[in-house]
Design a protein around this motif. Structure first.
Motif, PDB file in Angstrom:
ATOM      1  N   LYS A  59      27.254  48.665  -6.546  1.00 51.03           N
ATOM      2  CA  LYS A  59      27.683  49.042  -5.588  1.00 51.03           C
ATOM      3  C   LYS A  59      27.677  48.352  -4.385  1.00 51.03           C
ATOM      4  CE  LYS A  59      29.576  53.118  -3.359  1.00 51.03           C
ATOM      5  NZ  LYS A  59      30.624  52.283  -2.474  1.00 51.03           N
ATOM      6  N   TYR A  60      26.766  47.520  -4.248  1.00 49.34           N
ATOM      7  CA  TYR A  60      26.749  46.415  -3.529  1.00 49.34           C
ATOM      8  C   TYR A  60      28.022  45.563  -3.156  1.00 49.34           C
ATOM      9  CZ  TYR A  60      25.940  41.816  -1.104  1.00 49.34           C
ATOM     10  OH  TYR A  60      26.069  40.588  -0.570  1.00 49.34           O
ATOM     11  N   GLN A  61      28.097  45.053  -4.657  1.00 43.96           N
ATOM     12  CA  GLN A  61      29.321  44.037  -4.818  1.00 43.96           C
ATOM     13  C   GLN A  61      30.486  44.838  -4.581  1.00 43.96           C
ATOM     14  OE1 GLN A  61      30.613  43.107  -8.922  1.00 43.96           O
ATOM     15  NE2 GLN A  61      30.116  40.998  -8.467  1.00 43.96           N
TER      16      GLN A  61
ATOM     17  N   GLY B 110      29.886  38.125  -3.445  1.00 49.45           N
ATOM     18  CA  GLY B 110      29.599  39.359  -3.680  1.00 49.45           C
ATOM     19  C   GLY B 110      28.473  39.594  -4.740  1.00 49.45           C
ATOM     20  N   GLY B 111      27.874  38.613  -4.964  1.00 50.30           N
ATOM     21  CA  GLY B 111      26.641  38.618  -6.174  1.00 50.30           C
ATOM     22  C   GLY B 111      25.488  38.124  -5.485  1.00 50.30           C
ATOM     23  N   ILE B 112      24.450  38.146  -6.235  1.00 54.76           N
ATOM     24  CA  ILE B 112      23.047  37.774  -5.788  1.00 54.76           C
ATOM     25  C   ILE B 112      22.629  36.652  -6.620  1.00 54.76           C
ATOM     26  CG2 ILE B 112      20.659  38.549  -5.534  1.00 54.76           C
ATOM     27  CD1 ILE B 112      21.835  41.416  -5.414  1.00 54.76           C
ATOM     28  N   GLY B 113      22.505  35.456  -5.781  1.00 55.12           N
ATOM     29  CA  GLY B 113      21.815  34.226  -6.495  1.00 55.12           C
ATOM     30  C   GLY B 113      20.431  34.157  -6.292  1.00 55.12           C
TER      31      GLY B 113
ATOM     32  N   HIS C 213      34.288  33.282 -12.253  1.00 54.92           N
ATOM     33  CA  HIS C 213      35.478  34.017 -11.499  1.00 54.92           C
ATOM     34  C   HIS C 213      35.955  34.935 -12.371  1.00 54.92           C
ATOM     35  CE1 HIS C 213      35.230  32.465  -7.396  1.00 54.92           C
ATOM     36  NE2 HIS C 213      35.270  31.221  -7.899  1.00 54.92           N
ATOM     37  N   LYS C 214      36.006  34.873 -13.655  1.00 56.30           N
ATOM     38  CA  LYS C 214      36.380  35.774 -14.762  1.00 56.30           C
ATOM     39  C   LYS C 214      35.497  36.994 -14.657  1.00 56.30           C
ATOM     40  CE  LYS C 214      37.074  35.734 -19.662  1.00 56.30           C
ATOM     41  NZ  LYS C 214      36.996  34.896 -21.174  1.00 56.30           N
ATOM     42  N   TRP C 215      34.271  36.954 -14.436  1.00 57.12           N
ATOM     43  CA  TRP C 215      33.263  37.981 -14.605  1.00 57.12           C
ATOM     44  C   TRP C 215      32.945  38.493 -13.499  1.00 57.12           C
ATOM     45  CZ3 TRP C 215      32.389  41.305 -18.283  1.00 57.12           C
ATOM     46  CH2 TRP C 215      32.612  41.008 -19.616  1.00 57.12           C
ATOM     47  N   LEU C 216      32.755  37.549 -12.242  1.00 59.18           N
ATOM     48  CA  LEU C 216      32.034  37.803 -10.980  1.00 59.18           C
ATOM     49  C   LEU C 216      30.778  38.756 -11.426  1.00 59.18           C
ATOM     50  CD1 LEU C 216      34.982  39.294  -8.519  1.00 59.18           C
ATOM     51  CD2 LEU C 216      33.689  37.255  -8.563  1.00 59.18           C
ATOM     52  N   PRO C 217      29.794  38.054 -11.874  1.00 60.83           N
ATOM     53  CA  PRO C 217      28.578  38.427 -12.010  1.00 60.83           C
ATOM     54  C   PRO C 217      28.005  38.876 -10.848  1.00 60.83           C
ATOM     55  CG  PRO C 217      28.443  36.166 -12.070  1.00 60.83           C
ATOM     56  CD  PRO C 217      30.112  36.349 -12.091  1.00 60.83           C
ATOM     57  N   ASN C 218      27.094  40.108 -11.301  1.00 59.47           N
ATOM     58  CA  ASN C 218      26.328  40.613 -10.018  1.00 59.47           C
ATOM     59  C   ASN C 218      25.145  39.965  -9.631  1.00 59.47           C
ATOM     60  OD1 ASN C 218      27.525  43.117 -11.930  1.00 59.47           O
ATOM     61  ND2 ASN C 218      27.774  43.570  -9.799  1.00 59.47           N
TER      62      ASN C 218
ATOM     63  N   PRO D 276      28.625  48.647 -16.970  1.00 63.43           N
ATOM     64  CA  PRO D 276      27.271  47.519 -17.386  1.00 63.43           C
ATOM     65  C   PRO D 276      27.307  46.625 -16.070  1.00 63.43           C
ATOM     66  CG  PRO D 276      28.815  47.865 -19.152  1.00 63.43           C
ATOM     67  CD  PRO D 276      29.461  48.354 -17.986  1.00 63.43           C
ATOM     68  N   ILE D 277      26.238  46.384 -15.731  1.00 66.59           N
ATOM     69  CA  ILE D 277      25.632  45.055 -14.775  1.00 66.59           C
ATOM     70  C   ILE D 277      26.057  43.873 -15.466  1.00 66.59           C
ATOM     71  CG2 ILE D 277      23.242  44.961 -15.162  1.00 66.59           C
ATOM     72  CD1 ILE D 277      23.287  44.709 -12.044  1.00 66.59           C
ATOM     73  N   VAL D 278      26.645  42.661 -14.796  1.00 67.04           N
ATOM     74  CA  VAL D 278      26.980  41.555 -15.275  1.00 67.04           C
ATOM     75  C   VAL D 278      25.694  40.498 -14.526  1.00 67.04           C
ATOM     76  CG1 VAL D 278      28.579  39.865 -15.595  1.00 67.04           C
ATOM     77  CG2 VAL D 278      29.311  42.010 -15.544  1.00 67.04           C
ATOM     78  N   VAL D 279      25.011  40.029 -15.553  1.00 70.07           N
ATOM     79  CA  VAL D 279      24.196  38.951 -15.160  1.00 70.07           C
ATOM     80  C   VAL D 279      24.475  37.513 -15.807  1.00 70.07           C
ATOM     81  CG1 VAL D 279      21.544  38.376 -15.240  1.00 70.07           C
ATOM     82  CG2 VAL D 279      22.366  40.752 -15.067  1.00 70.07           C
ATOM     83  N   TYR D 280      24.520  36.504 -14.901  1.00 72.25           N
ATOM     84  CA  TYR D 280      24.685  35.183 -15.263  1.00 72.25           C
ATOM     85  C   TYR D 280      23.337  34.352 -15.296  1.00 72.25           C
ATOM     86  CZ  TYR D 280      27.484  30.681 -16.050  1.00 72.25           C
ATOM     87  OH  TYR D 280      28.080  29.634 -16.697  1.00 72.25           O
ATOM     88  N   GLN D 281      22.842  33.866 -16.646  1.00 72.84           N
ATOM     89  CA  GLN D 281      21.774  33.232 -16.577  1.00 72.84           C
ATOM     90  C   GLN D 281      21.957  31.982 -16.999  1.00 72.84           C
ATOM     91  OE1 GLN D 281      19.372  36.212 -19.128  1.00 72.84           O
ATOM     92  NE2 GLN D 281      17.980  36.197 -17.447  1.00 72.84           N
ATOM     93  N   GLY D 282      21.544  31.029 -16.075  1.00 77.09           N
ATOM     94  CA  GLY D 282      21.907  29.494 -16.253  1.00 77.09           C
ATOM     95  C   GLY D 282      20.492  28.611 -16.254  1.00 77.09           C
ATOM     96  N   PHE D 283      20.555  27.702 -17.298  1.00 77.93           N
ATOM     97  CA  PHE D 283      19.090  26.962 -17.177  1.00 77.93           C
ATOM     98  C   PHE D 283      19.616  25.243 -16.991  1.00 77.93           C
ATOM     99  CE2 PHE D 283      19.140  30.834 -19.705  1.00 77.93           C
ATOM    100  CZ  PHE D 283      17.816  31.596 -19.173  1.00 77.93           C
TER     101      PHE D 283
END
Length: 832
Positions: free
Chosen positions: A370-372, A318-321, A237-242, A122-129
């Motif tokens: 794969k990029y990460q 290693g992610g995309i902000g 850092h626990k998850w290293l979101p993509n 699965p890909i990991v996505v962190y969504q913050g508001f």
């Protein structure tokens, strides 16, 4: 007829602004929803966008949602300064939740080992508001987004949740969100008035953008000095979101922005593939916004340079902000050049971008995973087999706090095996740390200690330099042999304080350690007398420097035994060392010399309110309150004229000036012995009101020929010092520099205020060198002007002193290296 039409248009616009919307306004069409999942309105009592969500109601809904849905688990990661919870929802399929820790480990394994096949992960996505609390459409959209993810049904949502782990942070800034919601709701009328002049659209100071101590938390992702950031970075850092999304607002007359930002302003340490993927993700945002008819733009206005922002921090990990900026209604509805901008409309755009992000993640999953993996593989392959070392042989606390940041950022650090000297600097075991460069996060290490003086672009959305060894005021060396490293540090602890021995005569406390001001304040508040040494001396074979504190035992309110017990408590809390001495006879000045000056117990006040820079005042408040346990009275500018100020020993004015009527009042107070400390443009105010005699040197503009109309703002912007680091030489015998062991200091500067040096060298205890730029951007002409100017001045006025700093010595809570300048001004200002 024309007037009638205009009135009709205004009334129709006004009616449209007040038109109520329901949840269906935000949600995608042709989707069914689980009726067992509660809607936001059923819990919070109003529709999304009808009122501004308060943080307590936002928390309540997220808790109910987590209990109602097997797609969600809820975690409370800590508290804000105002004791509000820092929630994180993990959202995925029920099947993934049964195996969530294993999924996390497999995801992290993919970043550690290039041979791991990530295609099925699965890909990991962190969504913050809403990291800025008065940019509330993000957190209000979080209500609808969370509901959609919990309740939506169908093959698309099933596929999304099967292949995605969503880390959902509904409020990056609980304290600021609560402050702004209170303002907007208490000023809301039944008949919503979109007139920008209405009180609803003009918050009172300090406004809701910042957290409790008025920090812009979207600048703290890299230095991690605040509790909200500490929780957030631990989750990261626990998850290293993509992918990590950061939902903001901008000026009301703007539309909607999504990244990439301006290409020439991307940090060179960020891989090009990161920007390519960001651009591809942007096509999903464009398609979704096109579908609802919303205006938008990209690759303008914003940048990806400073790694302390939420949208840029992932790029070096290693992610995309991705930054989203929505034109703000700043309340419930406001007239703009694009018509009446309603609060629900802003929420819908944020909701749409949140879902388009997830759609991009679903469709681009394997490519981004794969990029990460490649990012960390390349980092390992290019990592040096050497190490860096940082420390201060006389100040363990500053070194500890930088090591603490590195541990929060999951960087491996080692103790020093033994003392050694490099480039004339001594690195002492227990006071220094070794950081191997052959580790996974070596790119992040490079970013933290980056020195850069040349740039593709001369404009910056934020600072152009943040080099951590300069910020913390530490000695630093690179390309050090790994043989210098001792054991890896797994349990980081600050050096313990101690009292060497009980004394019947007196105690000496060197002023070098970061927390000596905390210790001294505790001693003075206890009612004990203390003195400061104006010269170097040696007692019992131990050398003591300028600024050493002497606490005599005799003629105090505590007897010798009580004082020893009290000082043991002081050193335990402040991590400093105090030496008991048995004689006042020294090599150099003796302990009874008049060169030991009495220290006055400080009672500090600071001006706050309209006209005062909120970030600057908040940083001073935080420093004294949190770091040094010192009480500080915050005096509102609107009430200052009628306040009795004689009881204060010090008044700090952070980047502001007062009305004319206050000038005489302040002059009298200073003449009677007060210490006035001003920052930044306060210097010009003090000079113009004849409270200081300052001579300014004007900033200069680079000569650029043939500037087009289009580029005219770029030329003027290129003359700004947005945030750079400069070297100054220091006179260590001057009280402003007590506690510093080196004859040079690194200063942060984000202004073009240049004060000319005095002809008498001893009146220039801090002076920029002839080639002062250490890191960051300054225009060619201003680089000439800043040479040999001074960032500090002190002048006598009657029995008091007036002190100015041209720049912030307490920047963003991580500029530990210059914090002591303010403390020296407080404790020793009357001896300058």
């Amino acid at each position: 007829m024309k007037k009638i039409f205009i009135v009709f248009l205004f009334l129709s616009t006004l009616l449209n602004a007040q038109k109520k919307v329901d949840l269906s306004y935000y949600l995608p069409k042709n989707v069914t929803y689980n009726q067992n999942i509660p809607t936001p309105q059923s819990v919070i009592g109003h529709e999304v966008g009808e009122w501004h969500i308060t943080h307590d109601k936002l928390v309540e809904y997220m808790k109910v949602l987590a209990k109602s849905s097997d797609r969600i688990t809820l975690e409370n990661r800590g508290k804000t300064y105002e004791d509000r919870p820092l929630l994180l929802l993990t959202i995925s399929s029920p099947e993934n939740h049964q195996n969530i820790e294993n999924i996390r480990k497999i995801h992290i394994d993919g970043t550690n080992d290039a041979s791991v096949d990530v295609a099925n992960n699965p890909i990991v996505v962190y969504q913050g508001f809403s990291i800025h609390g008065n940019e509330p459409s993000g957190s209000n959209a979080a209500l609808a987004v969370a509901y959609y993810l919990a309740a939506a049904q169908g093959s698309e949502i099933d596929d999304l949740l099967k292949n995605t782990v969503i880390l959902f942070d509904p409020s990056f800034n609980p304290d600021g969100l609560q402050r702004f919601a209170y303002w907007a709701n208490t000023n809301r009328s039944k008949n919503i008035n979109p007139d920008p002049n209405d009180r609803e659209y003009s918050e009172i100071w300090p406004r809701g953008r910042t957290n409790h101590y008025q920090f812009d938390m979207n600048r703290d992702w890299l230095p991690v000095q605040l509790p909200e950031s500490t929780a957030r970075i631990a989750s990261f850092h626990k998850w290293l979101p993509n992918i990590l999304t950061d939902h903001h607002e901008m000026g009301s007359n703007s539309s909607f922005f999504f990244q990439p930002g301006i290409p020439s302003r991307t940090n060179p340490l960020t891989p090009q593939m990161n920007q390519d993927l960001t651009r591809e993700i942007g096509t999903y945002h464009a398609k979704a916004l096109d579908k609802i008819g919303s205006l938008y733009y990209s690759e303008e206005s914003f940048d990806d340079f400073y790694y302390g922002k939420g949208s840029t921090f992932p790029d070096i990990n290693g992610g995309i902000g991705i930054l989203f900026e929505q034109g703000s209604s700043r309340g419930h509805a406001q007239e703009t050049i694009n018509g009446v901008l309603t609060f629900p409309y802003t929420i819908r755009n944020q909701f749409t971008a949140a879902l388009s992000t997830l759609e991009a993640a679903r469709k681009m999953r394997v490519k981004i995973l794969k990029y990460q993996q490649d990012f960390y593989e390349e980092a390992r392959n290019t990592g040096s087999k050497k190490a860096i070392v940082f420390g201060d042989e006389k100040d363990g606390a500053k070194s500890f706090h930088l090591a603490e940041v590195m541990k929060k950022q999951q960087i491996k650090i080692h103790e020093l095996k033994a003392d050694f000297t490099e480039n004339g600097k001594t690195f002492k075991k227990g006071y220094s740390y070794v950081v191997p460069m052959n580790q996974k996060n070596q790119r992040l290490i490079k970013a933290m200690f980056d020195v850069r003086k040349t740039f593709k672009d001369s404009l910056f959305y934020d600072v152009s330099a943040w080099t951590f060894n300069h910020a913390f005021g530490l000695d630093y060396a690179e390309n050090i042999s790994l043989s210098k490293a001792g054991n890896e540090i797994t349990d980081l602890k600050m050096n313990a304080g101690n009292v060497s021995s009980k004394s019947e005569y007196g105690y000496l406390m060197p002023w070098n350690e970061f927390y000596t001001p905390k210790a001294l304040n505790t001693i003075l508040q206890k009612g004990l007398r203390a003195k400061v040494s104006m010269k170097n001396f040696t007692n019992g074979g131990t050398a003591y420097e300028y600024g050493t504190i002497f606490i005599p035992v005799q003629n105090q309110k505590l007897n010798a035994e009580e004082m020893h017990q009290f000082l043991n408590k002081v050193v335990t809390e402040s991590h400093v060392k105090i030496m008991g001495v048995n004689t006042g006879l020294n090599d150099g000045i003796d302990l009874g010399s008049n060169n030991f000056r009495n220290i006055t117990k400080p009672k500090v006040a600071m001006l706050v309110g309209d006209g005062v820079a909120g970030n600057d005042s908040g940083e001073i408040w935080h420093l004294l309150d949190q770091r040094f346990d010192m009480a500080i009275s915050r005096l509102d500018t609107k009430d200052f004229r009628r306040m009795e100020i004689a009881k204060y020993t010090h008044i700090v004015i952070p980047s502001s000036g007062l009305e004319k009527s206050a000038v005489e009042k302040l002059k009298t107070w200073v003449q009677n012995g007060g210490i006035l400390i001003g920052y930044k443009n306060t210097a010009r105010w003090l000079s113009s009101n004849k409270m200081m005699n300052l001579e300014f040197d004007s900033s200069k503009s680079d000569t650029i020929k043939d500037v087009s109309f289009e580029d005219r703002s770029l030329q003027s912007g290129a003359q700004v010092i947005g945030g750079a680091i400069f070297e100054a030489k220091v006179d260590r015998s001057h009280p402003i520099n007590f506690g510093y062991k080196n004859d040079k200091i690194a200063l942060f500067r984000n202004s073009t205020m240049f004060v000319k040096a005095d002809k008498r060298s001893y009146n220039n205890p801090i002076q920029y060198t002839s080639n002062p730029l250490l890191s960051g951007y300054i225009s060619k002409e201003n680089a000439k002007v800043i040479k040999n100017t001074v960032p500090f001045k002190v002048q006598r006025m009657g029995s008091g002193r007036v002190i100015i700093f041209t720049d912030n010595t307490n920047f963003r809570a991580f500029w530990f290296g210059t914090n002591k300048l303010l403390m020296n001004a407080i404790f020793f200002g009357d001896h300058m």
